[in-house]
Scaffold this motif. Structure first.
Motif, PDB file in Angstrom:
ATOM      1  N   PHE A 114       0.830  -1.203   0.000  1.00 23.84           N
ATOM      2  CA  PHE A 114       0.000   0.000   0.000  1.00 23.84           C
ATOM      3  C   PHE A 114       0.867   1.256   0.000  1.00 23.84           C
ATOM      4  O   PHE A 114       0.568   2.223  -0.718  1.00 23.84           O
ATOM      5  N   ARG A 115       1.944   1.249   0.794  1.00 24.67           N
ATOM      6  CA  ARG A 115       2.821   2.425   0.841  1.00 24.67           C
ATOM      7  C   ARG A 115       3.424   2.702  -0.534  1.00 24.67           C
ATOM      8  O   ARG A 115       3.345   3.820  -1.049  1.00 24.67           O
ATOM      9  N   ASP A 116       4.038   1.692  -1.155  1.00 23.99           N
ATOM     10  CA  ASP A 116       4.702   1.903  -2.439  1.00 23.99           C
ATOM     11  C   ASP A 116       3.698   2.087  -3.571  1.00 23.99           C
ATOM     12  O   ASP A 116       3.919   2.890  -4.489  1.00 23.99           O
ATOM     13  N   GLY A 117       2.582   1.339  -3.499  1.00 28.07           N
ATOM     14  CA  GLY A 117       1.570   1.460  -4.554  1.00 28.07           C
ATOM     15  C   GLY A 117       0.940   2.839  -4.587  1.00 28.07           C
ATOM     16  O   GLY A 117       0.780   3.441  -5.658  1.00 28.07           O
ATOM     17  N   PHE A 118       0.600   3.374  -3.427  1.00 32.34           N
ATOM     18  CA  PHE A 118      -0.005   4.713  -3.382  1.00 32.34           C
ATOM     19  C   PHE A 118       1.018   5.795  -3.725  1.00 32.34           C
ATOM     20  O   PHE A 118       0.682   6.785  -4.369  1.00 32.34           O
ATOM     21  N   ALA A 119       2.281   5.611  -3.297  1.00 29.54           N
ATOM     22  CA  ALA A 119       3.301   6.611  -3.613  1.00 29.54           C
ATOM     23  C   ALA A 119       3.528   6.715  -5.112  1.00 29.54           C
ATOM     24  O   ALA A 119       3.947   7.762  -5.615  1.00 29.54           O
ATOM     25  N   ALA A 151      -8.181   5.561   7.959  1.00 25.50           N
ATOM     26  CA  ALA A 151      -7.549   5.696   9.281  1.00 25.50           C
ATOM     27  C   ALA A 151      -6.608   6.879   9.369  1.00 25.50           C
ATOM     28  O   ALA A 151      -6.159   7.223  10.469  1.00 25.50           O
ATOM     29  N   GLY A 152      -6.263   7.505   8.248  1.00 24.19           N
ATOM     30  CA  GLY A 152      -5.350   8.645   8.273  1.00 24.19           C
ATOM     31  C   GLY A 152      -3.910   8.259   8.528  1.00 24.19           C
ATOM     32  O   GLY A 152      -3.152   9.039   9.133  1.00 24.19           O
ATOM     33  N   LEU A 153      -3.480   7.076   8.089  1.00 25.33           N
ATOM     34  CA  LEU A 153      -2.104   6.640   8.288  1.00 25.33           C
ATOM     35  C   LEU A 153      -1.149   7.530   7.485  1.00 25.33           C
ATOM     36  O   LEU A 153      -1.451   7.946   6.368  1.00 25.33           O
ATOM     37  N   ARG A 154       0.019   7.797   8.043  1.00 24.54           N
ATOM     38  CA  ARG A 154       0.962   8.729   7.426  1.00 24.54           C
ATOM     39  C   ARG A 154       1.455   8.230   6.070  1.00 24.54           C
ATOM     40  O   ARG A 154       1.778   9.031   5.195  1.00 24.54           O
ATOM     41  N   SER A 155       1.517   6.905   5.880  1.00 28.98           N
ATOM     42  CA  SER A 155       2.055   6.361   4.635  1.00 28.98           C
ATOM     43  C   SER A 155       1.024   6.300   3.519  1.00 28.98           C
ATOM     44  O   SER A 155       1.362   5.941   2.388  1.00 28.98           O
ATOM     45  N   LEU A 156      -0.238   6.655   3.826  1.00 32.90           N
ATOM     46  CA  LEU A 156      -1.309   6.565   2.834  1.00 32.90           C
ATOM     47  C   LEU A 156      -1.929   7.948   2.611  1.00 32.90           C
ATOM     48  O   LEU A 156      -1.859   8.824   3.472  1.00 32.90           O
ATOM     49  N   ALA A 352      -6.642  12.422  -1.258  1.00 30.54           N
ATOM     50  CA  ALA A 352      -5.686  13.524  -1.351  1.00 30.54           C
ATOM     51  C   ALA A 352      -4.393  13.162  -0.643  1.00 30.54           C
ATOM     52  O   ALA A 352      -4.405  12.551   0.428  1.00 30.54           O
ATOM     53  N   TRP A 353      -3.296  13.535  -1.247  1.00 25.18           N
ATOM     54  CA  TRP A 353      -1.988  13.432  -0.625  1.00 25.18           C
ATOM     55  C   TRP A 353      -1.720  14.728   0.144  1.00 25.18           C
ATOM     56  O   TRP A 353      -2.417  15.726  -0.068  1.00 25.18           O
ATOM     57  N   PRO A 354      -0.719  14.740   1.042  1.00 26.77           N
ATOM     58  CA  PRO A 354      -0.391  15.995   1.737  1.00 26.77           C
ATOM     59  C   PRO A 354      -0.182  17.132   0.737  1.00 26.77           C
ATOM     60  O   PRO A 354       0.440  16.952  -0.308  1.00 26.77           O
ATOM     61  N   HIS A 355      -0.724  18.280   1.065  1.00 33.34           N
ATOM     62  CA  HIS A 355      -0.664  19.476   0.228  1.00 33.34           C
ATOM     63  C   HIS A 355      -1.492  19.328  -1.048  1.00 33.34           C
ATOM     64  O   HIS A 355      -1.334  20.109  -1.985  1.00 33.34           O
ATOM     65  N   GLY A 356      -2.369  18.308  -1.075  1.00 30.11           N
ATOM     66  CA  GLY A 356      -3.219  18.125  -2.243  1.00 30.11           C
ATOM     67  C   GLY A 356      -4.457  18.998  -2.177  1.00 30.11           C
ATOM     68  O   GLY A 356      -4.633  19.824  -1.276  1.00 30.11           O
TER      69      GLY A 356
END
Length: 373
Positions: A114-119, A151-156, A352-356
């Motif tokens: 999930f971390r790498d796929g979303f990034a 859940a608002g996880l930092r990696s997602l 949305a990603w951060p700053h999105g």
């Protein structure tokens, strides 16, 4: 002819490599879709139809394979990014739909996927020059996915619910030929486009129709649209869209106790004019009542339009039912929800990603076209 995404660079994550899928990966994509089900009371899987070889590789849809960086580089998950022209903030704007996320069962505990796929998503979108405006849908009763993604996880990225969308399933046994509808032709197409876009202008995430849409290789033609005419103008429209040639939906199984009650449920369904539940392993012989719009003064005719569409779907396409997506607070809901149907509910979410981009405040009710998702 070259593949549309052949020059797109892969994304190198910590544990996984995300690669644009081409025709060489088609078999792997199809295998993962067959092996991973959509969870709910009814578990379903996608199976490719005879025209599926070209469906995942249209210029408006990027399919991504997530591969292990170690070992043999096995593909363990897939997802798709689909660019749409949609109604947004009162005008047509482009947005990217995140769909088709499937992870092999034995890898679902890996956060790295999930971390790498979303990034990789912003990586691909920026290289393509697509807009960084994202939305998706999740089945309301798919609680494991919703708990993880909301859940608002930092990696997602941030998932924010915008509203619910009901998929109503109608049996073609309800069909009735009433001559309310006439089939559209090329000369009427501009009028149909103008009518639909005007009626859906204030409905967030509704698609914007146009000639380009028919050129995307979706299999939808002008002749699949049917028109309600009143007072010399288009007063309603819908399309009968049989997507079985590109994507078939198979029933994998049913959640207890529904699997044991299926014969009784089907008997009740036949008596009430509702769709029956196929046996596990069988396909849903369903099409879509897509791009439905009716002028407010003729909303009372919407039920007759749908009944005639069901009649035509069975007569000309051999379908057993039609799927229709409606927002529960939309203007056609009070009329069409009265007809016998089975329903399942999805949640439309802003991603949305951060700053999105911020969550749009006006996105209620939202109503993307389910035949496109």
């Amino acid at each position: 002819m070259s593949e549309p995404f052949s020059g797109l660079p892969p994304y190198e994550g910590r544990e996984y490599r995300c690669v644009p899928a081409g025709r060489d990966e088609a078999a792997e994509v199809a295998d993962i879709l067959r092996r991973t089900s959509m969870q709910g009371w009814v578990r379903t899987v996608f199976a490719p139809g005879p025209d599926a070889a070209r469906d995942p590789f249209r210029r408006e849809q990027l399919t991504v394979c997530i591969r292990q960086r170690s070992g043999k580089g096995v593909c363990v998950a897939v997802y798709a990014l689909h660019r749409f022209l949609v109604q947004y903030a009162g005008r047509g704007q482009e947005a990217v739909y995140l769909g088709l996320l499937r992870v092999l069962p034995e890898y679902r505990g890996s956060r790295g996927i999930f971390r790498d796929g979303f990034a990789a998503i912003p990586h691909f979108v920026r290289h393509l020059g697509w807009p960084e405006r994202y939305f998706t849908s999740i089945a309301v009763d798919n609680l494991p996915a919703r708990r993880l993604l909301e859940a608002g996880l930092r990696s997602l990225p941030r998932y924010t619910p915008l509203g619910e969308l009901h998929t109503l399933i109608f049996s073609c046994a309800l069909g009735r030929g009433s001559h309310l509808l006439t089939r559209a032709d090329a000369a009427q197409w501009p009028e149909v486009v103008a009518f639909y876009n005007r009626m859906m202008r204030d409905v967030p995430y509704a698609p914007v129709l146009g000639e380009a849409f028919l050129r995307e290789g979706t299999g939808l033609a002008v002749e699949d649209f049917h028109i309600l005419r009143r007072e010399g103008r288009v007063a309603g429209c819908l399309a009968l869209w049989d997507r079985r040639t590109s994507r078939r939906i198979l029933v994998e199984g049913y959640r207890p106790p529904l699997h044991a009650l299926r014969p009784a449920v089907n008997l009740w369904a036949r008596l009430c004019g509702r769709p029956s539940l196929p046996a596990p392993g069988h396909a849903l012989e369903m099409g879509y009542a897509a791009f439905l719009a009716v002028e407010p003064e003729f909303h009372s005719l919407a039920g007759g339009m749908l009944r005639e569409a069901l009649f035509l779907a069975r007569r000309h396409y051999g379908l057993r039912g039609l799927l229709l997506g409606l927002a529960p607070h939309g203007s056609l809901w009070p009329v069409l929800s009265r007809l016998p149907h089975t329903a399942y509910t999805t949640c439309i979410e802003h991603v949305a990603w951060p700053h999105g981009e911020a969550v749009p405040a006006s996105c209620v009710p939202v109503q993307p076209e389910i035949a496109l998702l």
